[in-house]
Scaffold this motif. Structure first.
Motif, PDB file in Angstrom:
ATOM      1  N   GLY A 118       0.806  -1.221   0.000  1.00  0.00           N
ATOM      2  CA  GLY A 118       0.000   0.000   0.000  1.00  0.00           C
ATOM      3  C   GLY A 118       0.834   1.265   0.000  1.00  0.00           C
ATOM      4  O   GLY A 118       0.520   2.239  -0.704  1.00  0.00           O
ATOM      5  N   ALA A 119       1.919   1.283   0.756  1.00  0.00           N
ATOM      6  CA  ALA A 119       2.789   2.458   0.793  1.00  0.00           C
ATOM      7  C   ALA A 119       3.477   2.664  -0.555  1.00  0.00           C
ATOM      8  O   ALA A 119       3.626   3.805  -1.019  1.00  0.00           O
ATOM      9  CB  ALA A 119       3.830   2.311   1.902  1.00  0.00           C
ATOM     10  N   GLU A 120       3.874   1.576  -1.192  1.00  0.00           N
ATOM     11  CA  GLU A 120       4.489   1.651  -2.516  1.00  0.00           C
ATOM     12  C   GLU A 120       3.471   2.171  -3.539  1.00  0.00           C
ATOM     13  O   GLU A 120       3.797   3.002  -4.391  1.00  0.00           O
ATOM     14  CB  GLU A 120       4.991   0.271  -2.929  1.00  0.00           C
ATOM     15  CG  GLU A 120       5.707   0.224  -4.243  1.00  0.00           C
ATOM     16  CD  GLU A 120       6.166  -1.183  -4.608  1.00  0.00           C
ATOM     17  OE1 GLU A 120       6.408  -1.398  -5.810  1.00  0.00           O
ATOM     18  OE2 GLU A 120       6.264  -2.055  -3.713  1.00  0.00           O
ATOM     19  N   ALA A 153       3.059   5.906  -3.035  1.00  0.00           N
ATOM     20  CA  ALA A 153       4.218   6.632  -3.564  1.00  0.00           C
ATOM     21  C   ALA A 153       4.169   6.689  -5.087  1.00  0.00           C
ATOM     22  O   ALA A 153       4.461   7.738  -5.683  1.00  0.00           O
ATOM     23  CB  ALA A 153       5.512   5.966  -3.099  1.00  0.00           C
ATOM     24  N   ASP A 154       3.776   5.593  -5.723  1.00  0.00           N
ATOM     25  CA  ASP A 154       3.678   5.571  -7.183  1.00  0.00           C
ATOM     26  C   ASP A 154       2.570   6.502  -7.684  1.00  0.00           C
ATOM     27  O   ASP A 154       2.729   7.175  -8.707  1.00  0.00           O
ATOM     28  CB  ASP A 154       3.441   4.150  -7.688  1.00  0.00           C
ATOM     29  CG  ASP A 154       4.668   3.263  -7.555  1.00  0.00           C
ATOM     30  OD1 ASP A 154       5.769   3.797  -7.267  1.00  0.00           O
ATOM     31  OD2 ASP A 154       4.527   2.041  -7.723  1.00  0.00           O
ATOM     32  N   GLU A 190       0.976  11.605 -10.176  1.00  0.00           N
ATOM     33  CA  GLU A 190       0.298  12.901 -10.098  1.00  0.00           C
ATOM     34  C   GLU A 190       1.284  14.044 -10.306  1.00  0.00           C
ATOM     35  O   GLU A 190       0.962  15.036 -10.956  1.00  0.00           O
ATOM     36  CB  GLU A 190      -0.424  13.035  -8.764  1.00  0.00           C
ATOM     37  CG  GLU A 190      -1.647  12.146  -8.673  1.00  0.00           C
ATOM     38  CD  GLU A 190      -2.311  12.162  -7.304  1.00  0.00           C
ATOM     39  OE1 GLU A 190      -1.718  12.693  -6.332  1.00  0.00           O
ATOM     40  OE2 GLU A 190      -3.429  11.615  -7.201  1.00  0.00           O
ATOM     41  N   SER A 191       2.498  13.912  -9.772  1.00  0.00           N
ATOM     42  CA  SER A 191       3.525  14.949  -9.965  1.00  0.00           C
ATOM     43  C   SER A 191       3.900  15.078 -11.431  1.00  0.00           C
ATOM     44  O   SER A 191       4.013  16.194 -11.961  1.00  0.00           O
ATOM     45  CB  SER A 191       4.780  14.618  -9.140  1.00  0.00           C
ATOM     46  OG  SER A 191       4.496  14.657  -7.773  1.00  0.00           O
ATOM     47  N   VAL A 192       4.096  13.952 -12.083  1.00  0.00           N
ATOM     48  CA  VAL A 192       4.418  13.966 -13.511  1.00  0.00           C
ATOM     49  C   VAL A 192       3.248  14.568 -14.292  1.00  0.00           C
ATOM     50  O   VAL A 192       3.444  15.375 -15.218  1.00  0.00           O
ATOM     51  CB  VAL A 192       4.748  12.540 -14.018  1.00  0.00           C
ATOM     52  CG1 VAL A 192       4.820  12.499 -15.535  1.00  0.00           C
ATOM     53  CG2 VAL A 192       6.045  12.045 -13.398  1.00  0.00           C
ATOM     54  N   VAL A 214      -0.888   2.570 -12.244  1.00  0.00           N
ATOM     55  CA  VAL A 214      -0.035   1.966 -11.214  1.00  0.00           C
ATOM     56  C   VAL A 214      -0.341   0.473 -11.110  1.00  0.00           C
ATOM     57  O   VAL A 214       0.571  -0.356 -11.041  1.00  0.00           O
ATOM     58  CB  VAL A 214      -0.220   2.679  -9.851  1.00  0.00           C
ATOM     59  CG1 VAL A 214       0.570   1.973  -8.756  1.00  0.00           C
ATOM     60  CG2 VAL A 214       0.192   4.145  -9.957  1.00  0.00           C
ATOM     61  N   ILE A 215      -1.609   0.117 -11.132  1.00  0.00           N
ATOM     62  CA  ILE A 215      -2.009  -1.292 -11.083  1.00  0.00           C
ATOM     63  C   ILE A 215      -1.548  -2.010 -12.343  1.00  0.00           C
ATOM     64  O   ILE A 215      -1.037  -3.129 -12.289  1.00  0.00           O
ATOM     65  CB  ILE A 215      -3.541  -1.427 -10.913  1.00  0.00           C
ATOM     66  CG1 ILE A 215      -3.997  -0.773  -9.603  1.00  0.00           C
ATOM     67  CG2 ILE A 215      -3.968  -2.884 -10.978  1.00  0.00           C
ATOM     68  CD1 ILE A 215      -3.440  -1.399  -8.345  1.00  0.00           C
TER      69      ILE A 215
END
Length: 151
Positions: A39-41, A44-45, A50-52, A65-66
């Motif tokens: 979940g933490a990974e 982060a992904d 979202e940043s990109v 991500v999935i």
């Protein structure tokens, strides 16, 4: 076994488990390859995506991500399954250590699996009582056969 669930993470022990499972399969058997994404990974992904997206002025779907995790799972499992005559498909589960057993049980029920193959950790009886144990929860709550290997 008609349909087995194999709980997988990117470790050598999990690769060995999958390899051994292929020796147990017969013609017509199916494998559900449950790939655990921490979940933490995942969070982060998603943040990175979202940043990109903000830089590129694009809204990326979090399912990317999935999809990436599913591609990682295929890359991990395909070499092991290359010589096996078994139908297999990947299911990605976003979970934490505390929810992993529940996700195994839910996925097995959803896909009507009659056998679960998991990797457990060697723990003392006191450690199991105090902290709980993934393998123990699956063994006690799965309505079918469970095969456990330890790391």
């Amino acid at each position: 076994m008609k349909r087995g669930l194999v709980s997988l993470r990117a470790t050598e022990t999990h690769r060995d488990l999958l390899s051994e499972v292929t020796n147990w399969t017969d013609d017509g058997d199916e494998l559900v390859l449950l790939w655990h994404l921490d979940g933490a990974e995942y969070d982060a992904d998603v943040d990175t995506l979202e940043s990109v997206g903000r830089v590129e002025h694009v809204d990326y779907d979090h399912s990317a991500v999935i999809d990436g995790a599913a591609a990682d799972a295929k890359e991990f499992t395909d070499p092991v399954l290359a010589d096996a005559d078994v139908e297999a498909h990947v299911v990605v589960s976003v979970d934490s250590a505390s929810s992993r057993a529940r996700n195994v049980l839910d996925t097995a029920a959803e896909h009507d699996c009659d056998h679960a193959f998991i990797v457990g950790t060697s723990r003392s009886p006191t450690g199991k009582a105090v902290f709980g144990d993934f393998a123990q929860r699956v063994i006690l709550n799965f309505d079918g056969y469970t095969t456990v290997v330890t790391e």
